[in-house]
Design a protein around this motif. Structure first.
Motif, PDB file in Angstrom:
ATOM      1  N   LYS A 129       0.725  -1.415   0.034  1.00  0.00           N
ATOM      2  CA  LYS A 129      -0.407  -0.271   0.468  1.00  0.00           C
ATOM      3  C   LYS A 129       1.109   1.596  -0.401  1.00  0.00           C
ATOM      4  O   LYS A 129       1.856   1.320   0.199  1.00  0.00           O
ATOM      5  N   GLU A 130      -0.004   2.676  -0.159  1.00  0.00           N
ATOM      6  CA  GLU A 130       0.749   3.566  -0.187  1.00  0.00           C
ATOM      7  C   GLU A 130       2.151   4.360   0.559  1.00  0.00           C
ATOM      8  O   GLU A 130       1.657   3.628   1.824  1.00  0.00           O
ATOM      9  N   THR A 132       4.586   2.979   1.569  1.00  0.00           N
ATOM     10  CA  THR A 132       5.401   1.971   2.489  1.00  0.00           C
ATOM     11  C   THR A 132       6.886   2.090   2.038  1.00  0.00           C
ATOM     12  O   THR A 132       7.387   1.828   0.465  1.00  0.00           O
ATOM     13  N   SER A 148      -0.170   0.937   4.882  1.00  0.00           N
ATOM     14  CA  SER A 148       0.408   1.324   3.727  1.00  0.00           C
ATOM     15  C   SER A 148       1.417   2.353   5.160  1.00  0.00           C
ATOM     16  O   SER A 148       1.428   2.027   6.794  1.00  0.00           O
ATOM     17  N   SER A 166      -0.162  -1.690   8.737  1.00  0.00           N
ATOM     18  CA  SER A 166      -0.311  -0.075   8.466  1.00  0.00           C
ATOM     19  C   SER A 166       0.813   0.646   9.467  1.00  0.00           C
ATOM     20  O   SER A 166       0.787  -0.100  10.759  1.00  0.00           O
TER      21      SER A 166
END
Length: 224
Positions: A129-130, A132, A148, A166
Protein backbone atom coordinates in the motif's frame (compact mmCIF):
# COMPACT_ATOMS: atom_id res chain seq x y z
CA UNK A 1 9.03 17.26 -13.94
CA UNK A 2 10.65 17.87 -10.53
CA UNK A 3 11.10 15.24 -7.83
CA UNK A 4 10.75 16.56 -4.28
CA UNK A 5 12.29 14.45 -1.53
CA UNK A 6 10.46 15.34 1.68
CA UNK A 7 13.16 14.91 4.32
CA UNK A 8 16.80 15.98 4.09
CA UNK A 9 18.42 13.63 6.57
CA UNK A 10 20.34 10.41 5.93
CA UNK A 11 17.45 8.55 4.33
CA UNK A 12 16.62 11.53 2.15
CA UNK A 13 20.18 11.52 0.82
CA UNK A 14 19.93 7.79 0.12
CA UNK A 15 16.74 8.41 -1.83
CA UNK A 16 18.50 11.13 -3.81
CA UNK A 17 21.02 8.55 -5.01
CA UNK A 18 18.25 6.03 -5.67
CA UNK A 19 16.39 8.63 -7.75
CA UNK A 20 19.57 9.34 -9.72
CA UNK A 21 19.86 5.61 -10.51
CA UNK A 22 16.23 5.53 -11.63
CA UNK A 23 16.72 8.66 -13.71
CA UNK A 24 19.60 7.11 -15.65
CA UNK A 25 17.18 4.44 -16.89
CA UNK A 26 13.90 6.37 -17.13
CA UNK A 27 14.85 10.08 -17.31
CA UNK A 28 11.78 10.99 -15.26
CA UNK A 29 12.92 14.27 -13.64
CA UNK A 30 14.63 17.41 -14.79
CA UNK A 31 15.55 18.34 -11.23
CA UNK A 32 15.60 16.79 -7.75
CA UNK A 33 15.11 19.00 -4.70
CA UNK A 34 14.76 18.57 -0.94
CA UNK A 35 11.88 19.82 1.19
CA UNK A 36 12.38 19.82 4.95
CA UNK A 37 10.37 21.71 7.57
CA UNK A 38 12.68 21.14 10.53
CA UNK A 39 16.23 20.60 9.28
CA UNK A 40 18.68 22.70 11.32
CA UNK A 41 21.06 23.61 8.51
CA UNK A 42 18.99 24.44 5.45
CA UNK A 43 21.97 26.13 3.81
CA UNK A 44 23.75 22.77 3.61
CA UNK A 45 21.84 21.96 0.43
CA UNK A 46 21.52 24.16 -2.65
CA UNK A 47 18.04 22.94 -3.48
CA UNK A 48 16.22 22.73 -0.17
CA UNK A 49 13.17 24.59 1.06
CA UNK A 50 10.42 24.35 3.62
CA UNK A 51 7.00 23.19 2.54
CA UNK A 52 5.59 26.71 3.01
CA UNK A 53 8.18 28.09 0.59
CA UNK A 54 7.44 25.40 -1.97
CA UNK A 55 4.34 27.20 -3.27
CA UNK A 56 6.37 30.41 -3.67
CA UNK A 57 8.99 28.44 -5.60
CA UNK A 58 6.34 26.98 -7.93
CA UNK A 59 4.71 30.37 -8.47
CA UNK A 60 8.02 32.11 -9.12
CA UNK A 61 8.93 29.54 -11.77
CA UNK A 62 5.42 29.41 -13.26
CA UNK A 63 4.97 25.78 -12.17
CA UNK A 64 1.91 23.98 -10.78
CA UNK A 65 1.29 20.80 -8.82
CA UNK A 66 1.49 18.79 -12.05
CA UNK A 67 5.13 19.82 -12.37
CA UNK A 68 6.35 18.23 -9.11
CA UNK A 69 5.91 14.86 -7.42
CA UNK A 70 7.10 13.66 -4.03
CA UNK A 71 8.65 10.80 -2.15
CA UNK A 72 9.05 10.82 1.61
CA UNK A 73 12.59 10.54 2.95
CA UNK A 74 11.80 9.81 6.60
CA UNK A 75 12.06 6.39 8.23
CA UNK A 76 9.65 6.94 11.14
CA UNK A 77 6.24 5.43 10.19
CA UNK A 78 4.15 7.97 12.11
CA UNK A 79 6.04 10.87 10.52
CA UNK A 80 5.73 9.26 7.09
CA UNK A 81 1.97 9.24 7.58
CA UNK A 82 1.88 12.90 8.67
CA UNK A 83 3.96 14.06 5.70
CA UNK A 84 1.90 11.94 3.31
CA UNK A 85 -1.28 13.61 4.58
CA UNK A 86 0.29 17.07 4.27
CA UNK A 87 1.21 16.42 0.64
CA UNK A 88 -2.26 15.13 -0.25
CA UNK A 89 -4.07 17.93 1.59
CA UNK A 90 -2.14 20.51 -0.43
CA UNK A 91 -3.05 18.91 -3.73
CA UNK A 92 0.32 17.37 -4.56
CA UNK A 93 1.00 13.77 -5.60
CA UNK A 94 3.42 11.05 -4.64
CA UNK A 95 5.41 8.88 -6.99
CA UNK A 96 7.07 5.51 -6.47
CA UNK A 97 10.80 4.83 -6.59
CA UNK A 98 11.83 1.32 -7.61
CA UNK A 99 15.53 0.71 -7.97
CA UNK A 100 16.39 -0.70 -11.41
CA UNK A 101 18.41 -3.45 -9.73
CA UNK A 102 15.51 -4.68 -7.63
CA UNK A 103 13.01 -7.33 -8.75
CA UNK A 104 9.32 -6.41 -8.72
CA UNK A 105 6.98 -9.05 -10.12
CA UNK A 106 4.70 -7.86 -12.92
CA UNK A 107 1.85 -9.51 -11.00
CA UNK A 108 2.39 -7.40 -7.90
CA UNK A 109 0.93 -3.98 -7.11
CA UNK A 110 2.45 -1.04 -5.28
CA UNK A 111 0.75 2.16 -4.19
CA UNK A 112 1.76 5.78 -4.68
CA UNK A 113 4.90 6.78 -2.81
CA UNK A 114 6.20 3.24 -2.32
CA UNK A 115 10.01 2.98 -2.33
CA UNK A 116 11.82 -0.26 -3.21
CA UNK A 117 15.56 -0.22 -2.59
CA UNK A 118 18.51 -1.82 -4.35
CA UNK A 119 18.54 -5.61 -4.57
CA UNK A 120 15.10 -6.17 -3.08
CA UNK A 121 12.91 -8.99 -4.31
CA UNK A 122 9.13 -8.58 -4.44
CA UNK A 123 7.51 -11.86 -5.49
CA UNK A 124 4.26 -12.44 -7.36
CA UNK A 125 0.82 -11.28 -6.23
CA UNK A 126 2.21 -8.99 -3.55
CA UNK A 127 0.33 -5.81 -2.61
CA UNK A 128 2.20 -2.92 -0.99
CA UNK A 129 0.00 0.00 0.00
CA UNK A 130 0.87 3.67 -0.41
CA UNK A 131 3.91 5.38 1.13
CA UNK A 132 5.59 2.21 2.39
CA UNK A 133 9.38 2.01 2.41
CA UNK A 134 11.12 -1.23 1.39
CA UNK A 135 14.82 -0.84 2.19
CA UNK A 136 17.61 -2.49 0.13
CA UNK A 137 18.14 -6.26 0.08
CA UNK A 138 14.78 -7.39 1.40
CA UNK A 139 12.67 -10.33 0.24
CA UNK A 140 8.86 -10.29 0.21
CA UNK A 141 7.22 -13.64 -0.51
CA UNK A 142 4.26 -14.34 -2.78
CA UNK A 143 0.71 -13.20 -1.96
CA UNK A 144 1.87 -10.97 0.88
CA UNK A 145 0.00 -7.77 1.77
CA UNK A 146 1.77 -4.81 3.38
CA UNK A 147 -0.19 -1.83 4.67
CA UNK A 148 0.42 1.87 4.14
CA UNK A 149 3.15 4.02 5.78
CA UNK A 150 5.14 0.99 6.94
CA UNK A 151 8.93 0.50 6.91
CA UNK A 152 10.59 -2.81 6.05
CA UNK A 153 14.30 -2.61 6.84
CA UNK A 154 17.22 -4.20 5.01
CA UNK A 155 17.74 -7.98 5.13
CA UNK A 156 14.15 -8.64 6.20
CA UNK A 157 12.69 -11.82 4.72
CA UNK A 158 8.91 -12.27 4.71
CA UNK A 159 7.46 -15.70 3.91
CA UNK A 160 4.63 -15.99 1.44
CA UNK A 161 0.95 -15.32 2.13
CA UNK A 162 1.69 -13.04 5.07
CA UNK A 163 0.01 -9.81 6.17
CA UNK A 164 1.81 -6.79 7.60
CA UNK A 165 -0.33 -3.95 8.87
CA UNK A 166 -0.16 -0.20 8.35
CA UNK A 167 2.38 2.07 10.04
CA UNK A 168 4.45 -0.89 11.18
CA UNK A 169 8.25 -0.97 11.46
CA UNK A 170 10.34 -4.10 10.94
CA UNK A 171 13.98 -3.83 11.99
CA UNK A 172 17.00 -5.12 10.09
CA UNK A 173 17.26 -8.86 9.64
CA UNK A 174 13.76 -9.80 10.81
CA UNK A 175 12.66 -13.21 9.53
CA UNK A 176 8.96 -13.94 9.10
CA UNK A 177 7.57 -17.44 8.59
CA UNK A 178 4.93 -17.90 5.88
CA UNK A 179 1.23 -17.25 6.64
CA UNK A 180 2.08 -14.79 9.42
CA UNK A 181 0.04 -11.78 10.48
CA UNK A 182 1.81 -8.73 11.92
CA UNK A 183 -0.48 -6.01 13.21
CA UNK A 184 -0.63 -2.29 12.51
CA UNK A 185 1.33 0.32 14.51
CA UNK A 186 3.73 -2.34 15.76
CA UNK A 187 7.51 -2.60 15.92
CA UNK A 188 9.38 -5.85 15.32
CA UNK A 189 12.90 -5.38 16.63
CA UNK A 190 16.13 -6.08 14.80
CA UNK A 191 16.99 -9.75 14.21
CA UNK A 192 13.70 -11.12 15.50
CA UNK A 193 12.19 -14.34 14.14
CA UNK A 194 8.42 -14.23 13.70
CA UNK A 195 6.88 -17.70 14.00
CA UNK A 196 3.47 -16.64 15.34
CA UNK A 197 1.17 -13.68 14.85
CA UNK A 198 2.00 -10.25 16.29
CA UNK A 199 -0.85 -8.04 17.55
CA UNK A 200 -1.54 -4.41 16.74
CA UNK A 201 0.19 -1.64 18.73
CA UNK A 202 2.98 -3.70 20.32
CA UNK A 203 6.77 -3.89 20.39
CA UNK A 204 7.97 -7.44 19.72
CA UNK A 205 11.41 -9.03 19.79
CA UNK A 206 13.25 -12.30 20.16
CA UNK A 207 13.34 -15.80 18.69
CA UNK A 208 10.52 -16.57 18.58
CA UNK A 209 9.34 -12.95 18.56
CA UNK A 210 6.86 -12.03 21.28
CA UNK A 211 5.27 -8.80 22.43
CA UNK A 212 7.12 -7.25 25.35
CA UNK A 213 5.06 -4.06 25.77
CA UNK A 214 2.57 -1.75 24.12
CA UNK A 215 3.79 0.69 21.47
CA UNK A 216 2.42 3.62 23.44
CA UNK A 217 4.73 6.33 22.08
CA UNK A 218 4.30 5.30 18.43
CA UNK A 219 7.97 6.02 17.85
CA UNK A 220 10.84 3.88 16.61
CA UNK A 221 13.66 6.42 16.80
CA UNK A 222 14.48 8.76 19.67
CA UNK A 223 14.32 12.44 18.89
CA UNK A 224 12.30 12.12 15.70
Amino acid sequence: MILGIYGAGGLGNELYELAEDVNIVCNNWNDIIFIDDSYNNLDKFKKIMTFNKLSKFLNKNNLNSDDIEFVIGVGEPLVRKKLYNRIKENGYKLTSLVHPKSRLSKNSNIGAGVIVGFGSYISCNVTIKENTLIMPLTSIGHDTNIGSNSVISSYVSVGGNSVIGSQTFMGMGVQVIQNSNIGSNSIVSIGSVVTRDIDNDVIALGNPARAIRRNEKNRVFKGV
